[in-house]
Motif scaffolding. Sequence first.
Motif, PDB file in Angstrom:
ATOM      1  N   TYR A   1       0.817  -1.213   0.000  1.00 46.82           N
ATOM      2  CA  TYR A   1       0.000   0.000   0.000  1.00 46.82           C
ATOM      3  C   TYR A   1       0.855   1.270   0.000  1.00 46.82           C
ATOM      4  CZ  TYR A   1      -4.272  -2.717   0.988  1.00 46.82           C
ATOM      5  OH  TYR A   1      -5.344  -3.578   0.925  1.00 46.82           O
ATOM      6  N   ASP A   2       0.309   2.314  -0.601  1.00 49.25           N
ATOM      7  CA  ASP A   2       0.879   3.661  -0.501  1.00 49.25           C
ATOM      8  C   ASP A   2       2.234   3.757  -1.229  1.00 49.25           C
ATOM      9  OD1 ASP A   2       0.444   6.238   0.304  1.00 49.25           O
ATOM     10  OD2 ASP A   2       1.181   5.978   2.341  1.00 49.25           O
ATOM     11  N   VAL A   3       2.304   3.175  -2.412  1.00 54.57           N
ATOM     12  CA  VAL A   3       3.558   3.150  -3.168  1.00 54.57           C
ATOM     13  C   VAL A   3       3.414   3.888  -4.504  1.00 54.57           C
ATOM     14  CG1 VAL A   3       4.362   1.012  -2.102  1.00 54.57           C
ATOM     15  CG2 VAL A   3       2.978   0.896  -4.189  1.00 54.57           C
ATOM     16  N   GLY A   4       2.619   4.968  -4.477  1.00 57.33           N
ATOM     17  CA  GLY A   4       2.326   5.742  -5.695  1.00 57.33           C
ATOM     18  C   GLY A   4       3.572   6.365  -6.323  1.00 57.33           C
ATOM     19  N   VAL A   5       3.452   6.770  -7.593  1.00 54.36           N
ATOM     20  CA  VAL A   5       4.618   7.175  -8.361  1.00 54.36           C
ATOM     21  C   VAL A   5       5.230   8.503  -7.915  1.00 54.36           C
ATOM     22  CG1 VAL A   5       3.859   5.881 -10.375  1.00 54.36           C
ATOM     23  CG2 VAL A   5       3.262   8.293 -10.173  1.00 54.36           C
ATOM     24  N   ALA A   6       4.520   9.285  -7.059  1.00 52.28           N
ATOM     25  CA  ALA A   6       5.138  10.527  -6.581  1.00 52.28           C
ATOM     26  C   ALA A   6       6.383  10.223  -5.745  1.00 52.28           C
ATOM     27  CB  ALA A   6       4.122  11.360  -5.782  1.00 52.28           C
TER      28      ALA A   6
ATOM     29  N   VAL B   1      -4.567  -0.597  -7.597  1.00 55.16           N
ATOM     30  CA  VAL B   1      -5.674   0.295  -7.269  1.00 55.16           C
ATOM     31  C   VAL B   1      -5.128   1.714  -7.202  1.00 55.16           C
ATOM     32  CG1 VAL B   1      -7.465   0.801  -5.570  1.00 55.16           C
ATOM     33  CG2 VAL B   1      -6.672  -1.560  -5.885  1.00 55.16           C
ATOM     34  N   ALA B   2      -5.604   2.596  -8.074  1.00 53.82           N
ATOM     35  CA  ALA B   2      -5.067   3.960  -8.063  1.00 53.82           C
ATOM     36  C   ALA B   2      -6.083   4.953  -8.599  1.00 53.82           C
ATOM     37  CB  ALA B   2      -3.789   4.040  -8.904  1.00 53.82           C
ATOM     38  N   GLY B   3      -6.098   6.136  -7.974  1.00 55.83           N
ATOM     39  CA  GLY B   3      -6.975   7.223  -8.430  1.00 55.83           C
ATOM     40  C   GLY B   3      -6.139   8.288  -9.101  1.00 55.83           C
ATOM     41  N   MET B   4      -6.580   9.552  -8.998  1.00 54.17           N
ATOM     42  CA  MET B   4      -5.895  10.689  -9.616  1.00 54.17           C
ATOM     43  C   MET B   4      -5.465  10.326 -11.048  1.00 54.17           C
ATOM     44  SD  MET B   4      -3.944  12.063  -6.183  1.00 54.17           S
ATOM     45  CE  MET B   4      -3.726  13.766  -6.660  1.00 54.17           C
ATOM     46  N   GLU B   5      -4.148  10.247 -11.336  1.00 52.32           N
ATOM     47  CA  GLU B   5      -3.756   9.951 -12.714  1.00 52.32           C
ATOM     48  C   GLU B   5      -3.506   8.466 -12.966  1.00 52.32           C
ATOM     49  OE1 GLU B   5      -1.582   9.722 -10.580  1.00 52.32           O
ATOM     50  OE2 GLU B   5       0.297  10.691 -11.157  1.00 52.32           O
ATOM     51  N   GLY B   6      -3.620   7.628 -11.978  1.00 48.91           N
ATOM     52  CA  GLY B   6      -3.562   6.176 -12.174  1.00 48.91           C
ATOM     53  C   GLY B   6      -2.288   5.655 -12.824  1.00 48.91           C
ATOM     54  N   ALA B   7      -1.189   6.394 -12.712  1.00 50.38           N
ATOM     55  CA  ALA B   7       0.043   6.009 -13.400  1.00 50.38           C
ATOM     56  C   ALA B   7       0.644   4.721 -12.853  1.00 50.38           C
ATOM     57  CB  ALA B   7       1.068   7.137 -13.284  1.00 50.38           C
TER      58      ALA B   7
ATOM     59  N   VAL C   1       5.986  10.357 -13.023  1.00 51.18           N
ATOM     60  CA  VAL C   1       7.201   9.704 -12.541  1.00 51.18           C
ATOM     61  C   VAL C   1       8.348  10.718 -12.504  1.00 51.18           C
ATOM     62  CG1 VAL C   1       8.893   7.897 -13.021  1.00 51.18           C
ATOM     63  CG2 VAL C   1       6.456   7.427 -13.306  1.00 51.18           C
ATOM     64  N   VAL C   2       8.520  11.479 -13.580  1.00 47.52           N
ATOM     65  CA  VAL C   2       9.577  12.501 -13.590  1.00 47.52           C
ATOM     66  C   VAL C   2       9.306  13.555 -12.522  1.00 47.52           C
ATOM     67  CG1 VAL C   2      10.640  14.336 -14.954  1.00 47.52           C
ATOM     68  CG2 VAL C   2      10.191  12.109 -15.996  1.00 47.52           C
ATOM     69  N   GLY C   3       8.053  13.983 -12.412  1.00 49.99           N
ATOM     70  CA  GLY C   3       7.697  14.978 -11.391  1.00 49.99           C
ATOM     71  C   GLY C   3       8.020  14.499  -9.988  1.00 49.99           C
ATOM     72  N   GLY C   4       7.891  13.203  -9.757  1.00 53.19           N
ATOM     73  CA  GLY C   4       8.202  12.651  -8.441  1.00 53.19           C
ATOM     74  C   GLY C   4       9.692  12.552  -8.187  1.00 53.19           C
ATOM     75  N   LEU C   5      10.498  12.523  -9.247  1.00 55.83           N
ATOM     76  CA  LEU C   5      11.949  12.360  -9.098  1.00 55.83           C
ATOM     77  C   LEU C   5      12.693  13.682  -8.953  1.00 55.83           C
ATOM     78  CD1 LEU C   5      12.635   9.636 -11.845  1.00 55.83           C
ATOM     79  CD2 LEU C   5      12.708   9.299  -9.371  1.00 55.83           C
ATOM     80  N   THR C   6      12.077  14.782  -9.347  1.00 55.84           N
ATOM     81  CA  THR C   6      12.798  16.057  -9.381  1.00 55.84           C
ATOM     82  C   THR C   6      12.097  17.124  -8.548  1.00 55.84           C
ATOM     83  OG1 THR C   6      13.715  17.775 -10.810  1.00 55.84           O
ATOM     84  CG2 THR C   6      11.559  16.920 -11.440  1.00 55.84           C
TER      85      THR C   6
ATOM     86  N   THR D   1      -1.946  14.753 -11.834  1.00 57.86           N
ATOM     87  CA  THR D   1      -0.731  14.133 -11.320  1.00 57.86           C
ATOM     88  C   THR D   1      -0.642  14.219  -9.803  1.00 57.86           C
ATOM     89  OG1 THR D   1       1.659  14.143 -11.397  1.00 57.86           O
ATOM     90  CG2 THR D   1       0.582  16.285 -11.595  1.00 57.86           C
ATOM     91  N   CYS D   2      -0.147  13.173  -9.179  1.00 55.24           N
ATOM     92  CA  CYS D   2       0.072  13.195  -7.731  1.00 55.24           C
ATOM     93  C   CYS D   2       1.455  13.761  -7.403  1.00 55.24           C
ATOM     94  CB  CYS D   2      -0.114  11.810  -7.135  1.00 55.24           C
ATOM     95  SG  CYS D   2       0.872  10.556  -7.931  1.00 55.24           S
ATOM     96  N   ALA D   3       2.246  14.089  -8.415  1.00 52.57           N
ATOM     97  CA  ALA D   3       3.541  14.730  -8.174  1.00 52.57           C
ATOM     98  C   ALA D   3       3.340  16.244  -8.052  1.00 52.57           C
ATOM     99  CB  ALA D   3       4.495  14.414  -9.322  1.00 52.57           C
ATOM    100  N   THR D   4       4.283  16.915  -7.397  1.00 53.82           N
ATOM    101  CA  THR D   4       4.171  18.376  -7.301  1.00 53.82           C
ATOM    102  C   THR D   4       5.129  19.043  -8.282  1.00 53.82           C
ATOM    103  OG1 THR D   4       5.735  18.308  -5.499  1.00 53.82           O
ATOM    104  CG2 THR D   4       3.408  18.491  -4.907  1.00 53.82           C
ATOM    105  N   GLY D   5       4.811  20.302  -8.616  1.00 52.96           N
ATOM    106  CA  GLY D   5       5.706  21.064  -9.473  1.00 52.96           C
ATOM    107  C   GLY D   5       5.519  20.800 -10.952  1.00 52.96           C
TER     108      GLY D   5
END
Lengths: 205, 205, 205, 205, 205, 205, 205, 205
Positions: C106-111, C132-138, D142-147, D176-180
């Motif tokens: 759990y809680d291993v989203g791409v951010a 299972v993922a919401g928002m952008e589902g990446a 994914v890129v947004g989460g890395l930088t 996106t769940c990433a910021t920026g």
Amino acid sequence: VRDVFPEVIFCPGKTPEQIAVIFNKLAAQGTNVLATRATEEVFDVVKNEVRDAVFHPVARLITVKKKDFPRAGKVAVVTAGTSDLPVAEEAAISLELMGAEVVRIYDVGVAGIHRLFDRLEDINEARVLIVVAGMEGALASVVGGLTRRPVVAVPTSVGYGANFGGLSALLSMLNTCATGVGVVNIDNGFGAAALAFSILKSAED
Amino acid sequence: VRDVFPEVIFCPGKTPEQIAVIFNKLAAQGTNVLATRATEEVFDVVKNEVRDAVFHPVARLITVKKKDFPRAGKVAVVTAGTSDLPVAEEAAISLELMGAEVVRIYDVGVAGIHRLFDRLEDINEARVLIVVAGMEGALASVVGGLTRRPVVAVPTSVGYGANFGGLSALLSMLNTCATGVGVVNIDNGFGAAALAFSILKSAED
Amino acid sequence: VRDVFPEVIFCPGKTPEQIAVIFNKLAAQGTNVLATRATEEVFDVVKNEVRDAVFHPVARLITVKKKDFPRAGKVAVVTAGTSDLPVAEEAAISLELMGAEVVRIYDVGVAGIHRLFDRLEDINEARVLIVVAGMEGALASVVGGLTRRPVVAVPTSVGYGANFGGLSALLSMLNTCATGVGVVNIDNGFGAAALAFSILKSAED
Amino acid sequence: VRDVFPEVIFCPGKTPEQIAVIFNKLAAQGTNVLATRATEEVFDVVKNEVRDAVFHPVARLITVKKKDFPRAGKVAVVTAGTSDLPVAEEAAISLELMGAEVVRIYDVGVAGIHRLFDRLEDINEARVLIVVAGMEGALASVVGGLTRRPVVAVPTSVGYGANFGGLSALLSMLNTCATGVGVVNIDNGFGAAALAFSILKSAED
Amino acid sequence: VRDVFPEVIFCPGKTPEQIAVIFNKLAAQGTNVLATRATEEVFDVVKNEVRDAVFHPVARLITVKKKDFPRAGKVAVVTAGTSDLPVAEEAAISLELMGAEVVRIYDVGVAGIHRLFDRLEDINEARVLIVVAGMEGALASVVGGLTRRPVVAVPTSVGYGANFGGLSALLSMLNTCATGVGVVNIDNGFGAAALAFSILKSAED
Amino acid sequence: VRDVFPEVIFCPGKTPEQIAVIFNKLAAQGTNVLATRATEEVFDVVKNEVRDAVFHPVARLITVKKKDFPRAGKVAVVTAGTSDLPVAEEAAISLELMGAEVVRIYDVGVAGIHRLFDRLEDINEARVLIVVAGMEGALASVVGGLTRRPVVAVPTSVGYGANFGGLSALLSMLNTCATGVGVVNIDNGFGAAALAFSILKSAED
Amino acid sequence: VRDVFPEVIFCPGKTPEQIAVIFNKLAAQGTNVLATRATEEVFDVVKNEVRDAVFHPVARLITVKKKDFPRAGKVAVVTAGTSDLPVAEEAAISLELMGAEVVRIYDVGVAGIHRLFDRLEDINEARVLIVVAGMEGALASVVGGLTRRPVVAVPTSVGYGANFGGLSALLSMLNTCATGVGVVNIDNGFGAAALAFSILKSAED
Amino acid sequence: VRDVFPEVIFCPGKTPEQIAVIFNKLAAQGTNVLATRATEEVFDVVKNEVRDAVFHPVARLITVKKKDFPRAGKVAVVTAGTSDLPVAEEAAISLELMGAEVVRIYDVGVAGIHRLFDRLEDINEARVLIVVAGMEGALASVVGGLTRRPVVAVPTSVGYGANFGGLSALLSMLNTCATGVGVVNIDNGFGAAALAFSILKSAED
Ligand SMILES: Nc1ncnc2c1ncn2[C@@H]1O[C@H](COP(=O)(O)O)[C@@H](O)[C@H]1O
Ligand SMILES: Nc1ncnc2c1ncn2[C@@H]1O[C@H](COP(=O)(O)O)[C@@H](O)[C@H]1O
Ligand SMILES: Nc1ncnc2c1ncn2[C@@H]1O[C@H](COP(=O)(O)O)[C@@H](O)[C@H]1O
Ligand SMILES: Nc1ncnc2c1ncn2[C@@H]1O[C@H](COP(=O)(O)O)[C@@H](O)[C@H]1O
Ligand SMILES: [Mg+2]
Ligand SMILES: [Mg+2]
Ligand SMILES: [Mg+2]
Ligand SMILES: [Mg+2]
Ligand SMILES: [Mg+2]
Ligand SMILES: [Mg+2]
Ligand SMILES: [Mg+2]
Ligand SMILES: [Mg+2]
């Protein structure tokens, strides 16, 4: 349906008092009256004005029967699941009040298609079929493929997610590969009844 | 499918020359190669580079077979109509190249549902089913209701009007009342094959 | 899943009393019973009828276990964030009741993608994965790219604004560039479990 | 970008002659000129007027360089697949003409995420990142989460079916769940370059 | 923003107790903490755990300031109407907590464009601009046309009818004819702040 | 319609040769044959196989009449404009081949409503009405309000801009405030004919 | 309308206290004041501040009349059903406050088109017409076809199902086959009044 | 406009011959004639029948002037960019044929708003304004905010990506925060002219 119901009262957006006044005025003219999408709360006010009004909680209808109409042929109302009952009963009770004979074929959705085949005899005896289904609405295509009778398809808003308030079943029914299927608005049980009734009457002068 | 196809070539947006170069490079490594959504014109260039490449016009595939894979179980590919064939054949031929056994159950759409029931034995023998359907896509629900095997549903863009490029069948399949159904993108025959293949292999270490 | 659950009760649109009656009838037949999207209020009525019924508040499930099923292989349930838990737990507990072994990731989203890589061993041991993922589902694409096992992708309605009730994650998952991914309806945790289970069983006769 | 390009010519809907006239007028003023979405056919007319104009076929750009601008910092242009190249090159060449240093990190989509991690050093050295991706557009997250650097996300119309002309990647990037991460229009490579350039310059007076 | 806020708490879908626990844990680590979309009711529980937590009712934020960050440049937050204030304040207060200087330019929508021109000096002094607008979102284009600085555009769900929950302003901003504009999700004030902040920091090593 | 046409050939997606083969096979069985959405080019091939086949260019139909059916009642086909003729003629000629009597009431759209009122007598004599309209599709509501007979509404894709390929007329017809209206897919002239015909036959055993 | 109302207060999203303060400030300046989408609860606070404020419950307006404007010509406000009254009255009362003469032509929808023809004289006397209709919005086309005067069409959100919150009527009105029709936002009674008023004044200097 | 043009010919979907016949018939009656969305190819046929017909290539109009109408007041036609010219000229030339005086204020979009302010005098002298804009359509709001005259807003399909064929500008204009704006269909230049003309005439008896 103008001959049968001079006017039908669609309750949402009207106060119980407004509904009661219209209901009473129509009943006083000696015609059958039908109010759709009614609530218990609306009925409490209506029954003070019209003693013999009847509330149908599943169908969310208030009716009063002032005269009988000639029998008008058999309509099968078919549903996919139990959640489609409010819409199906709105259609069925409306039709009965207009004088049609209704056969209820409920809970025969395509996930367990043998239940539908168990009712083939009933399907074959109807002059018109109303198919009420939500989710993917596949039942309308299956029934449409089994019968040469006209099918009135009613998509319902039953479902969630990519159902988008009934859009899924609506598009399914419009794109059916079966022939002889006409579609009405999402959840429009009364509209389906009115169309089925006009079909029953179409051979009469 | 990385074990079976290191890379699959999606042709749209690439020039025939680009495709031929990639195709040749992969074939030279001794692996089976698959190019999807290919045209006759692309094949003319590819076959100059790779003599034993084969073009499958209905499936719009170019393949070359460099090695055999172990047999991988039986997949039924089921279609509603004849217009769904390009997508179905994309799935079927891809699977055969991966080593799966494919049973084709074509043109059994719900408008004439008896044709589906004539093929029940074939349906019951498959380990995985791929259902390919356009228009209202009801076939996925009917098949899903008949089997306890996993069903991969492929909506197609076959249809017109309120079909909106395959949206109608897509929403139908996502909202299916049957259990055990997973959906891939509209017209994505190869994707369905890859998922079916990974299911066939899921019991292996 | 017909072998395991003769019927699953979808609570919305049914009264607590109706649910309790169906629940009791099924439990009395000695099968495991599952009611989805249940509330505390529904459970209060159900437990009067079925003493050993259990309520799972996060998963919004009511279950009763009447018999054990043979162990059925390992399924990883992977989520992007904590808000996806209700859907993930609906899947996980359904699977456990069917006899599958569930690993929660759990809680291993791409951010914060390193959290996903910390769990690679668990991912590699599963026969089927549910993402299972919401928002952008990446997350479904990233997991699909890491594994050759079948992935069942469940978009959730978690998010706001241009999320449009889960449409964003749904489209992402359907358009995934990874192979071996099948999509179910938005928030459909039980449907994902049923598909995963049918995959676990697909090698059996 | 008004300082750098007084005007940029968007070709669609203009005749080659109209484009050549505007291009010539701007070049005669001694500024660098940029025409986007240009075709070979347009270039044939333009080069008659402006001898030192250059056509970039992949980027679909016509440029002429009349003066050099001060170096403006490093921008990484990252793409998911090779079909995203036209949009990525539109961004990259526009930036180079404005004086930015561009690092191309191409074909690092999430289906094979290790290719992205191989380029981490390049990613970390950029002041701004442009991520160009179609299909499900997961790469931006994914890129947004890395930088911790600003990311300009460009959805492309690459894909088919439920991609709906780029809607899928667009919604992904907005949710996106990433910021920026800031999003520009579908296929808008030049717009991404202009935004990245204004960010590079934002610290200057 | 990872340097500044290790984590930001998005309140919807979490219980006040869950939020208080996370908030307390983060505050105990000595970092500034930010909870977005918070209610009075959530704050009542949080302040029991974290005495110096502050509630910002318009911005719907709970913050606690444990350390000061270096000043980070000037950001203008511009709104079209007063109904856009909650989103604008979510951005502004988030930025202030990160160390940015914020200039508020509120209620300068295009229906009375002279009010915008009265604030040109403030606009010109900002390093980054955040434009918050609902309804038709035209303000982002007008501001984008007036400045060469990067503009972060935030569509809001303010409006009704054909506004479709913010879709109208979102599409406007994505299709802007101005250059240098990046768009974030509908109502995403915090996301705009995070992007603006990463821009302010982009020149630093 | 299975009694009347064992199969109807939908031409798009089939080669002229495939169509000619199916057409010939059906004609050889002595039944009337109907091919829809046919082109001149298709007809050139078909007429080589079936000498007495007829091409209807406006209706885009190829027909062959092998036997006469009993007269089946009167259907009015009503159109809003001249651009709706292809769809209207597809319906009208299909109906005539099935044995129905067709009254054409063309070009009576609501922008000049007096033209509709001039044809009231014809409208009143029909047993079923088919209303074919694009753009805003208002004609179906007006006709539905004037008659107690069943109305089959066919939205057409005639229009541009916010018409979105017929969506505008489709939604209009589904939301009609008139009773007794059933809707078929956009441009589906044959489907309307099949439904109207099943209504004409609904009184028969 | 700036001459007539310096500002109009749109109530949703403002507290009763905020509204009362603005209302009072404007009234104190001696201009007429108009607050739209007001509730009883808002009025209770406003009337404490402005004694001569009036609440119009159907129109959901609070008004105060501080000065009279010159008579400004006749506007007909036409509605399809009784559920459209709130929007129609918002338009009518706004117009009266501006000095226009309003003729109400209510409940003349196309399901019973004779009621519309009974009011032709009133329609012909108006300088501008406002047509307010939900569901399929056909009334705007019918009225537009009958008059050479400018028609302001207001779609309402009245309806359900495939009405999609007023989208159906909105698309109908935009695609009207009648000439001389301009459309405002769904439910925007005040906007229609402001446009009608500017038309009445357009001949003046 | 019935007084001015008995009928206007919309060319798409009609053959050049059909158009020439109608055109000739109307011209023979001595009225001015207007054919919209015409091509060079159509004109070649029309001019054989009607010698004094004129083709306007940018506006895509064929006109013939048989009589002069009284001068009807001044209309400003305002465009955002040069790609909007075809729609703007369709409006402008239609108006001139009806007798209105047209002031063209072209290429004054909000990306360079000073160009709009340079034309304020022209804007103030018009009795009605037509604003033609694609992409984000912000110009209609800005012009609507500057004038108390009625504004007819015409969204155009100019743009790409998230423009969705003009949807973006359409929604912008419907949601405008300015008052006195009525919207017509996407690209509907003639419709805008007809509405503007009916406004010019609204003060006449
Ligand atoms: N459930 C329903 N669905 C659709 N239309 C309905 C329904 N109930 C009543 N109606 C129609 O709505 C009209 C009532 O409109 P109103 O005058 O606003 O009450 C009637 O003439 C009926 O034809
Ligand atoms: N108002 C907001 N809008 C968008 N994202 C937010 C907002 N507030 C917090 N977030 C993000 O949501 C994440 C929190 O997700 P969770 O772990 O489910 O609480 C954080 O990492 C933030 O970056
Ligand atoms: N114009 C049409 N619109 C809708 N359905 C049609 C049309 N023409 C034929 N059909 C149906 O499409 C089926 C033909 O499918 P196929 O077997 O693919 O040729 C027939 O059974 C018809 O019922
Ligand atoms: N019912 C309404 N529909 C649309 N716009 C309105 C309505 N009522 C007021 N307005 C406009 O909304 C603006 C008020 O915005 P605000 O400053 O946020 O109160 C006014 O200038 C009015 O022109
Ligand atoms: Mg049938
Ligand atoms: Mg199944
Ligand atoms: Mg995989
Ligand atoms: Mg980041
Ligand atoms: Mg700018
Ligand atoms: Mg009727
Ligand atoms: Mg008119
Ligand atoms: Mg104005």
